[in-house]
Write a protein that holds these residues in place. Structure first.
Motif, PDB file in Angstrom:
ATOM      1  N   ILE A 135     -86.469 -20.785   2.597  1.00  0.00           N
ATOM      2  CA  ILE A 135     -85.903 -21.099   3.931  1.00  0.00           C
ATOM      3  C   ILE A 135     -84.551 -20.412   4.195  1.00  0.00           C
ATOM      4  O   ILE A 135     -84.362 -19.820   5.249  1.00  0.00           O
ATOM      5  N   PRO A 136     -83.619 -20.434   3.222  1.00  0.00           N
ATOM      6  CA  PRO A 136     -82.332 -19.772   3.516  1.00  0.00           C
ATOM      7  C   PRO A 136     -82.450 -18.253   3.672  1.00  0.00           C
ATOM      8  O   PRO A 136     -81.572 -17.620   4.250  1.00  0.00           O
ATOM      9  N   LEU A 137     -83.530 -17.671   3.137  1.00  0.00           N
ATOM     10  CA  LEU A 137     -83.670 -16.213   3.197  1.00  0.00           C
ATOM     11  C   LEU A 137     -84.288 -15.726   4.508  1.00  0.00           C
ATOM     12  O   LEU A 137     -84.216 -14.552   4.849  1.00  0.00           O
ATOM     13  N   ILE A 138     -84.927 -16.646   5.246  1.00  0.00           N
ATOM     14  CA  ILE A 138     -85.606 -16.242   6.486  1.00  0.00           C
ATOM     15  C   ILE A 138     -84.574 -15.747   7.499  1.00  0.00           C
ATOM     16  O   ILE A 138     -83.533 -16.380   7.686  1.00  0.00           O
ATOM     17  N   PRO A 139     -84.849 -14.593   8.141  1.00  0.00           N
ATOM     18  CA  PRO A 139     -83.888 -14.056   9.106  1.00  0.00           C
ATOM     19  C   PRO A 139     -83.560 -15.079  10.186  1.00  0.00           C
ATOM     20  O   PRO A 139     -84.450 -15.790  10.668  1.00  0.00           O
ATOM     21  N   LYS A 140     -82.303 -15.148  10.573  1.00  0.00           N
ATOM     22  CA  LYS A 140     -81.865 -16.170  11.520  1.00  0.00           C
ATOM     23  C   LYS A 140     -82.469 -15.955  12.910  1.00  0.00           C
ATOM     24  O   LYS A 140     -82.462 -16.855  13.745  1.00  0.00           O
ATOM     25  N   ASP A 141     -82.953 -14.744  13.162  1.00  0.00           N
ATOM     26  CA  ASP A 141     -83.540 -14.495  14.487  1.00  0.00           C
ATOM     27  C   ASP A 141     -85.056 -14.738  14.498  1.00  0.00           C
ATOM     28  O   ASP A 141     -85.741 -14.363  15.445  1.00  0.00           O
ATOM     29  N   CYS A 142     -85.565 -15.379  13.459  1.00  0.00           N
ATOM     30  CA  CYS A 142     -86.991 -15.724  13.416  1.00  0.00           C
ATOM     31  C   CYS A 142     -87.329 -16.553  14.659  1.00  0.00           C
ATOM     32  O   CYS A 142     -86.682 -17.554  14.954  1.00  0.00           O
ATOM     33  N   VAL A 143     -88.343 -16.107  15.402  1.00  0.00           N
ATOM     34  CA  VAL A 143     -88.656 -16.744  16.680  1.00  0.00           C
ATOM     35  C   VAL A 143     -89.413 -18.049  16.474  1.00  0.00           C
ATOM     36  O   VAL A 143     -89.099 -19.077  17.060  1.00  0.00           O
ATOM     37  N   GLU A 144     -90.430 -17.993  15.638  1.00  0.00           N
ATOM     38  CA  GLU A 144     -91.244 -19.184  15.454  1.00  0.00           C
ATOM     39  C   GLU A 144     -91.697 -19.303  14.008  1.00  0.00           C
ATOM     40  O   GLU A 144     -92.046 -18.312  13.378  1.00  0.00           O
ATOM     41  N   LEU A 145     -91.674 -20.522  13.519  1.00  0.00           N
ATOM     42  CA  LEU A 145     -92.114 -20.767  12.154  1.00  0.00           C
ATOM     43  C   LEU A 145     -93.094 -21.942  12.160  1.00  0.00           C
ATOM     44  O   LEU A 145     -92.800 -22.994  12.723  1.00  0.00           O
ATOM     45  N   GLY A 146     -94.251 -21.727  11.537  1.00  0.00           N
ATOM     46  CA  GLY A 146     -95.234 -22.800  11.475  1.00  0.00           C
ATOM     47  C   GLY A 146     -95.138 -23.556  10.161  1.00  0.00           C
ATOM     48  O   GLY A 146     -94.686 -23.013   9.143  1.00  0.00           O
ATOM     49  N   ILE A 147     -95.555 -24.802  10.217  1.00  0.00           N
ATOM     50  CA  ILE A 147     -95.670 -25.577   8.978  1.00  0.00           C
ATOM     51  C   ILE A 147     -97.057 -26.189   8.981  1.00  0.00           C
ATOM     52  O   ILE A 147     -97.442 -26.866   9.937  1.00  0.00           O
TER      53      ILE A 147
END
Ligand code: SF4
Ligand code: SF4
Lengths: 493, 389
Positions: B136-148
């Motif tokens: 989670i901390p490595l995901i780019p901050k501009d990630c538009v959408e993240l699914g779970i």
């Protein structure tokens, strides 16, 4: 052979059946014969099913079976008519929906009517209250009473109130309206209230100056229009016989300054109107209104305690209403959007899960809960009709006086309690078993004035006669004609 | 689309999670160097490890390395991977995709007849969350959408909320879309706990397959599921959570589809979005295909009525996994190109179709099971000639 993984052992539909021994429990619902072939069942939150005659009896006798009446059984269960458990697992959902439907009550009184003047330059023959006079002192609401009325309005628990100025002809006391609006604006800031202002007027004395003030303060104009000139001028007498011409000019002027959506018109139905449903509809359409309100509650026939005459007049009104409604539907089928407001109110109750807070068709009734009237001389009434009744010396619905009664006396006093008792159709004789209960309302004022009893007597009640037939007819129409259903759906979007 | 590869690991004891780069100068302590065909000098910058196609390189002291990886082509600069002691390299996050998903757990309390990712009953929660905590901390901050997704994510228990809080903290601008069957929210405290996460970019996608409990319970193969889900939806609404209803279209859900639409409007009018989804031919579906299959062409009437009913009531409605040539034109406005890039394919005949650009196509696995009515649009000659006139 490949052994199926344990996760792949899928089970059959029958294993998910919760029913015990073909039994089911009834949730509260009511039924009504709709046509000779069909009946309607309606549950506590207004969901309905239309079924062949005799189905209601079968449901009650536990003669509906999951396997042989699969679709109907599913419909009854998922629409909260029956339950397989003594307490439905979704009882809380039903409760939430019930609360939602009744949530027009949550905020208490919104509509505050100020009768700023009883004076009028018209002498409409159905009007029992107005006076042609210059005597402001006697027939205009005093500044002191305006102040007290506003103070009570500010005490309403409702954060959004409507302040409606009525007459007589309200605009004859325009300087008092300005005073009232200015004072309310200041207090609204202190009490954190959103206020909608409405002036009811016949438009005869409206001016550009008045309208500019309305524009500046977002005031709505509610005018009167009974139909084409020959009806309007006959109904609404004034020197010069030019009420219609003045109304049309006034509507145009108002629209040009305020915008079309800020100007509405109301009609009063008279015996003459009853002969001309189509002409009246056409007049509204011609003038570019997007809707017309064929008001079943109007001073006509009001306070007549003659049962036979009431019944006859109501029949005439229903016939008028149906003809007019069909004429309106025809406009829609030709691709125009033009709706009827009374139908829209009822259809919203039938087809949506949302509350509809229309003061004349609510249970509990709108009186006090949603509307209060401050009369020109300082008396406080439960509804607009209540003060008309008072003009005929029946003060049953007078809740008190601005000079002598407190907020608590007026809104929670003995009179209010007495009215409240007859204000819920859920517990009125006749209404309590009526399938249309959740689409209809209670009207204690009408009951008392027409039947001499605040609870009324349904078999001869003209309120019931009208509503039962209009509701039944609207349902019959949309169930029998898909195109009409689509038209109706478009009215409530 | 390749999301997994494997090599020979050296000096890896626990699963490592990091970004990949081909440029030694970009290395950081949480990134892997990718070594394709050219042997590279051992990097002097701090790094997490080296992922290499080569057979052997370097004097290895303690550095973590995976060798003999068949291909690295599928990895793009900045992608995030996990590298296990067994040499498995999983792509966890792709920078070029809008469809990144965290698999919360493979466990589930339902067992839907058409599940595309059949559940597995093993306790994977702490292992998977261990990886996600690093991811989670490595995901780019501009990630538009993240699914779970899952399995059923709420079976993570308190860790589910812990994860959502971490995501909100690290990715405050990212839309979070959780796929859950909603049953857990029948417990009021679960719905309340979710509201405490207080993330208005969080939306729950919850399936409802019928307005009649027995059909729904049968489809999801779980007793009480319908009543729990509906109660859950109401609890979530009470705490103002954002909700999407998901309806999979198949032979068992079609007969009461219009009634379901009415049920949603009457009982769940607070939902923000209703998605009607074509059946995926993967997971359990092939096994249950006889119970489930109906040619999409044959349910257009029911689908159209349900969609238009809800849309006319002002609800936001979408149709997923449908092909334009199978859908009546009046419903095209609701069709979305919803299939994640790596699962998306077209039929050979689609290449000649004039609507190819606008059409969502098929799930790759549905190439084996699709409507009999897929037929390319040809540019209308009449339309052209009338245009000239
Ligand atoms: S007034 Fe008549 S129609 Fe209305 S609820 Fe009562 S019985 Fe029914
Ligand atoms: S032919 Fe292919 S691209 Fe064209 S509409 Fe059908 S599925 Fe879509």
């Amino acid at each position: 052979m490949e052994k199926e993984k344990s996760t792949r052992k899928f089970k059959g539909l029958e294993l998910y059946d919760r029913q015990v021994e073909k039994d089911y429990f009834l949730l509260p619902f009511r039924f009504h014969r709709l046509t000779p072939e069909k009946e309607i069942i309606v549950n506590e939150v207004g969901d309905y099913l239309i079924l062949p005659n005799g189905t209601f009896e079968k449901i009650v006798k536990r003669q509906i079976f999951k396997d042989s009446d699969e679709e109907l059984y599913g419909d009854l269960l998922s629409n909260f008519f029956i339950s397989e458990e003594k307490v439905s697992p979704l009882i809380d959902v039903l409760a939430t929906r019930y609360r939602t439907k009744k949530s027009f009550l949550d905020d208490f009184t919104s509509l505050h009517i100020f009768v700023v003047s009883l004076r009028c330059e018209h002498t409409c023959h159905y009007c029992q209250v107005s006076r042609v006079t210059q005597d402001k002192g006697k027939y205009d609401m005093s500044i002191e009473h305006i102040n007290k009325g506003i103070d009570l309005m500010m005490r309403s628990p409702n954060s959004h109130v409507t302040m409606e100025f009525q007459g007589g002809e309200a605009l004859l006391a325009f300087e008092n309206i300005v005073y009232a609006v200015e004072r309310t604006k200041e207090l609204a800031k202190v009490f954190n209230k959103k206020v909608t202002y409405v002036i009811c007027t016949n438009l005869a004395v409206i001016t550009e100056e008045i309208l500019l003030y309305c524009k500046e303060n977002d005031i709505l104009i509610s005018s009167s229009l009974d139909g084409p000139a020959f009806i309007h001028n006959e109904n609404r007498k004034r020197p010069g016989r030019n009420s219609y011409e003045l109304a049309i000019k006034g509507i145009e002027l108002s629209r040009s300054i305020l915008g079309k959506s800020r100007v509405s018109a109301l009609m009063t139905t008279t015996n003459l109107s009853l002969e001309h449903p189509k002409e009246i509809v056409d007049e509204y359409y011609r003038l570019g209104f997007k809707s017309i309100f064929l008001r079943p509650i109007s001073p006509y026939g009001f306070a007549v305690k003659n049962e036979r005459k009431n019944k006859y007049e109501t029949e005439k009104f229903i016939a008028f209403y149906k003809t007019a409604l069909h004429h309106i539907i025809d406009y829609n089928l030709k691709g125009e959007f033009f709706s009827e407001d009374y139908a829209s109110i009822i259809l919203k109750k039938i087809l949506t899960p949302f509350p509809v807070g229309y003061v004349d068709l609510n249970s509990p009734a709108g009186a006090i809960n949603n509307v209060i009237v401050f009369n020109y001389e300082g008396s406080v009434y439960a509804t607009d009709e209540s003060r008309m009744l008072a003009e005929m010396n029946d003060f049953s619905f007078k809740l008190g006086h601005l000079d002598t009664h407190s907020y608590e006396d007026i809104f929670y006093g003995e009179r209010a309690a007495w009215i409240a008792e007859a204000s819920t159709n859920e517990n009125l004789p006749g209404c309590s078993e009526c399938a249309f209960q959740s689409y209809c309302g209670a009207d204690p004022v009408h009951n008392l004035s027409t039947q001499g009893d605040i609870s009324g007597y349904r078999p001869t009640s003209s309120f019931c006669q009208k509503n039962m037939e209009i509701i039944r007819y609207l349902i019959e129409l949309m169930e029998s004609d898909k195109r009409i259903r689509t038209v109706f759906e478009s009215w409530i979007q | 689309m390749l999301l997994k590869t494997k090599g020979v690991s050296i000096n890896i004891e626990e699963t490592l999670v990091g970004k990949v780069t081909r440029l030694p100068e970009n290395l950081t302590s949480d990134s892997f160097l990718l070594v394709d065909d050219e042997i590279q000098a051992y990097p002097d910058k701090a790094h997490l490890g080296i992922l290499s196609k080569q057979n052997d390189i370097y004097d290895l002291d303690n550095g973590s390395v995976v060798l003999k990886i068949p291909t690295l082509e599928h990895l793009t600069e900045g992608d995030i991977v996990s590298v296990g002691a067994d040499g498995n390299i999983h792509t966890l996050y792709r920078v070029d995709s809008y469809h990144n998903t965290l698999l919360a757990t493979e466990r589930c309390n339902s067992n839907c007849l058409m599940c595309s990712q059949p559940p597995r009953d093993k306790n994977d929660v702490s292992f998977l969350y261990g990886i996600h905590k690093k991811l989670i901390p490595l995901i780019p901050k501009d990630c538009v959408e993240l699914g779970i997704s899952g399995g059923e994510p709420t079976l993570m228990g308190e860790l589910f909320f812990d994860m959502l809080e971490k995501i909100k903290h690290e990715l405050p601008d990212t839309e979070i879309h959780v796929l859950t069957n909603g049953r857990s929210f029948a417990w009021d405290h679960m719905a309340y706990r979710l509201s405490q996460v207080d993330n208005n970019r969080l939306m729950l996608g919850i399936p409802v397959y019928s307005d009649y409990y027995q059909v729904h319970d049968y489809i999801v193969q779980a007793k009480d599921a319908f009543y729990q889900t509906i109660a859950g939806l109401h609890n979530l609404a009470r705490y103002n959570q954002r909700i999407e209803i998901r309806v999979v279209l198949h032979k068992l859900s079609i007969p009461r589809l219009v009634k379901l639409a009415k049920y949603i409007y009457k009982n769940l009018p607070f939902v923000e979005h209703v998605a009607f989804m074509g059946l995926e031919y993967v997971g359990y579906t092939p096994h249950n295909i006889d119970k489930l299959w109906i040619d999409p062409m044959d349910y257009n009437k029911e689908l159209g009525e349900a969609v238009e009913f809800l849309a006319n009531k002002g609800l936001h409605v979408s149709i997923y996994n449908s092909q334009l040539c199978v859908l009546p034109e009046n419903l095209w406005q609701y069709a979305r190109k919803s299939i994640s890039d790596w699962k998306n394919s077209y039929m050979p005949e689609c290449q000649s179709c004039s609507k190819l650009e606008d059409c969502g196509g098929l799930f790759t696995w549905n190439l084996k099971k699709h409507s009999e009515h897929i037929k390319p649009f040809t540019t209308n000659v009449l339309e052209l000639s009338s245009g000239i006139e």
